[in-house]
Design an enzyme around this catalytic site. Structure first.
Site, PDB file in Angstrom:
ATOM      1  N   ASP A  96      10.831   4.250   5.311  1.00  0.00           N
ATOM      2  CA  ASP A  96      10.820   2.897   5.904  1.00  0.00           C
ATOM      3  C   ASP A  96      12.070   2.737   6.756  1.00  0.00           C
ATOM      4  O   ASP A  96      13.105   3.352   6.467  1.00  0.00           O
ATOM      5  CB  ASP A  96      10.800   1.838   4.799  1.00  0.00           C
ATOM      6  N   VAL A 110       0.838  -1.214   0.000  1.00  0.00           N
ATOM      7  CA  VAL A 110       0.000   0.000   0.000  1.00  0.00           C
ATOM      8  C   VAL A 110       0.869   1.258   0.000  1.00  0.00           C
ATOM      9  O   VAL A 110       0.604   2.219  -0.733  1.00  0.00           O
ATOM     10  CB  VAL A 110      -0.950  -0.001   1.231  1.00  0.00           C
ATOM     11  N   CYS A 121      -5.595  -9.824   2.610  1.00  0.00           N
ATOM     12  CA  CYS A 121      -6.563  -8.920   3.262  1.00  0.00           C
ATOM     13  C   CYS A 121      -7.792  -9.614   3.826  1.00  0.00           C
ATOM     14  O   CYS A 121      -8.076  -9.490   5.017  1.00  0.00           O
ATOM     15  CB  CYS A 121      -6.995  -7.842   2.270  1.00  0.00           C
TER      16      CYS A 121
END
Ligand code: UGA
Length: 429
Positions: free
Chosen positions: A29, A11, A257
């Protein structure tokens, strides 16, 4: 506008790359190796169109990958938290990465910056994040929820042209800024409370999962009475209250998901004193399905013992190399456990990934190589390359009277049968 997206998972990278067409975006990150690769335009997963978009952002210098919270956050008007929320052992969403990101960003916030939660989290998380941030800064800031609805395999398109942009915020200046941020994207704008935004995300996924479980149950009935599931879907789909999309039967839903979100919503229900019933049942029925179908396939094809089996499609859906909760992860071990002499497999993009999961599987360079000499052929993923195979070539290459198991109903039963093969589909005789 300057934005930071924290977390360069699926995402995060997609969101950062799409928004970098219109804003300056820091993709942040803590994984240095990952950031080093992203700086060279190397994406750690396959997603159509993403590599070009990342390269475009890097060339324009509007997409900046970094591990430095200070550099990214102190310049940003909006900071999106897009880190993973894996399920904890009790099924709830584990917020440890959200907490770590909140604590790390806090000291660098500029005045009135907006911290927006993009990760899938239960309602109430914004209050927690507010508390975690406040412990590390005296700066004034705002919180919002920006759930995403992109699908793997079409993530770039889904992000550029979503059905809807959901903005979970209540303060007018925050709403205004987030509307401006999303202005270049198409789709309806829905301004709701953060709680509604987060409930909406879980509800969408749980409902879609429910639909798949439901149509799979109906497919089982069709196999008992000679009805054809695709005709049944046509019948119900014409009802505008029901609609004709997302009724595609198979071996059950997979991916990163639905399995997770259904159970997270169930655990959330329990945590607020509500029943988990339907949600737990969705998960249970989906989990059982693949084993039930494999037992049936085995029976109908005279068992897998001593047979060569070709498995076509390893990723959980087409246009991705993601194997998370993919049918192949259950199907291949089942075949091996039930005595298959040889399992040959092919996938257009997921072979490298698959090599990490499977032992003693012969990976082939193309689908026909996998089919050569196979007594059983199982189509698991509806990749365009796998749904347009030449049926007479299949019949020439496969063992005589081979069984063709089409778990995605992509072939005409009659065409397969006319070519001398046995056809087994889903929800059709
Ligand atoms: C799903 C949702 O569709 C997205 O809206 C959401 O943003 C995303 O989860 C997420 O939460 O991040 P995704 O998991 O990428 O997206 O894939 P889907 O295309 O929805 O498929 C999920 C599973 O359901 C796959 O195993 C697929 O084969 C199966 N499926 C889907 C069916 O069996 N039948 C259908 O009709 C549709």
């Amino acid at each position: 506008m300057t934005i930071t997206v924290i977390g360069t998972g699926f995402v995060g990278v997609v969101t950062a790359a799409v928004l970098a067409r219109h804003h300056t975006v820091y993709g942040l990150d803590i994984d240095e190796a990952k950031i080093a690769k992203l700086r060279q335009g190397l994406i750690p997963f396959y997603e159509p169109g993403l590599e070009d978009l990342v390269q475009e952002g890097l060339n324009s210098k509007k997409l900046i990958f970094t591990t430095a919270y200070k550099e990214a956050v102190e310049n940003s008007d909006v900071i999106m938290i897009a880190v993973g929320t894996p399920s904890a052992t009790d099924g709830t969403a584990d917020l440890k990465y959200v907490k770590a990101a909140s604590q790390a960003l806090a000291p660098h916030l500029k005045k009135r910056a907006i911290v927006a939660l993009k990760s899938t989290v239960p309602p109430g998380t914004n209050d927690k994040v507010k508390r975690w941030i406040k412990k590390h800064t005296d700066q004034s800031f705002h919180l919002a929820a920006l759930p995403e609805f992109l699908r793997e395999g079409s993530a770039v398109k889904d992000t550029q042209s979503p059905d809807r942009v959901v903005i979970g915020a209540t303060e007018p200046p925050v709403i205004e800024k987030l509307l401006k941020l999303h202005q270049p994207l198409s789709g309806d704008r829905l301004i709701v409370t953060p709680e509604s935004a987060q409930m909406g995300k879980y509800t969408a996924n749980a409902y879609l999962a429910n639909r798949i479980v439901f149509i799979n149950q109906i497919a089982n009935l069709c196999e008992k009475n000679g009805a054809d599931i695709s005709e049944v879907v046509n019948v119900i789909g014409k009802d505008t209250r029901i609609g004709s999309h997302y009724w595609y039967p198979g071996l059950g839903y997979g991916g990163s998901c639905f399995p997770k979100d259904v159970m997270e919503l169930a655990s959330y229900a329990k945590s607020v004193g509500e029943g988990m019933g339907l949600l737990v049942k969705i998960d249970e029925l989906n989990g059982q399905r693949i084993h039930q179908k494999l037992r049936e396939f085995s029976k109908k094809s005279g068992g897998f013992k001593d047979k060569t089996v070709a498995v076509l499609g390893l990723s959980f859906k087409p246009h991705t190399n993601d194997l998370r909760e993919a049918p192949s992860l259950t199907v291949i071990p089942y075949l091996q456990k039930h005595g298959a002499k040889r399992v040959k497999a092919y996938d257009p993009e997921a072979m490298e990934e698959a090599d990490r999961f499977f032992r003693q599987v012969v990976f082939t360079d193309n689908p026909y190589e996998a089919i050569k000499g196979a007594e059983v052929i199982i189509l698991l993923t509806e990749w365009p390359e796998l749904v347009n195979l030449n049926v007479s070539k299949i019949s020439r290459l496969a063992a005589p009277q081979a069984v063709f198991i089409d778990t995605r109903n992509q072939y005409q039963p009659q065409e397969i049968r006319s070519a001398g093969l046995t056809y087994i589909g889903i929800g059709v005789l």
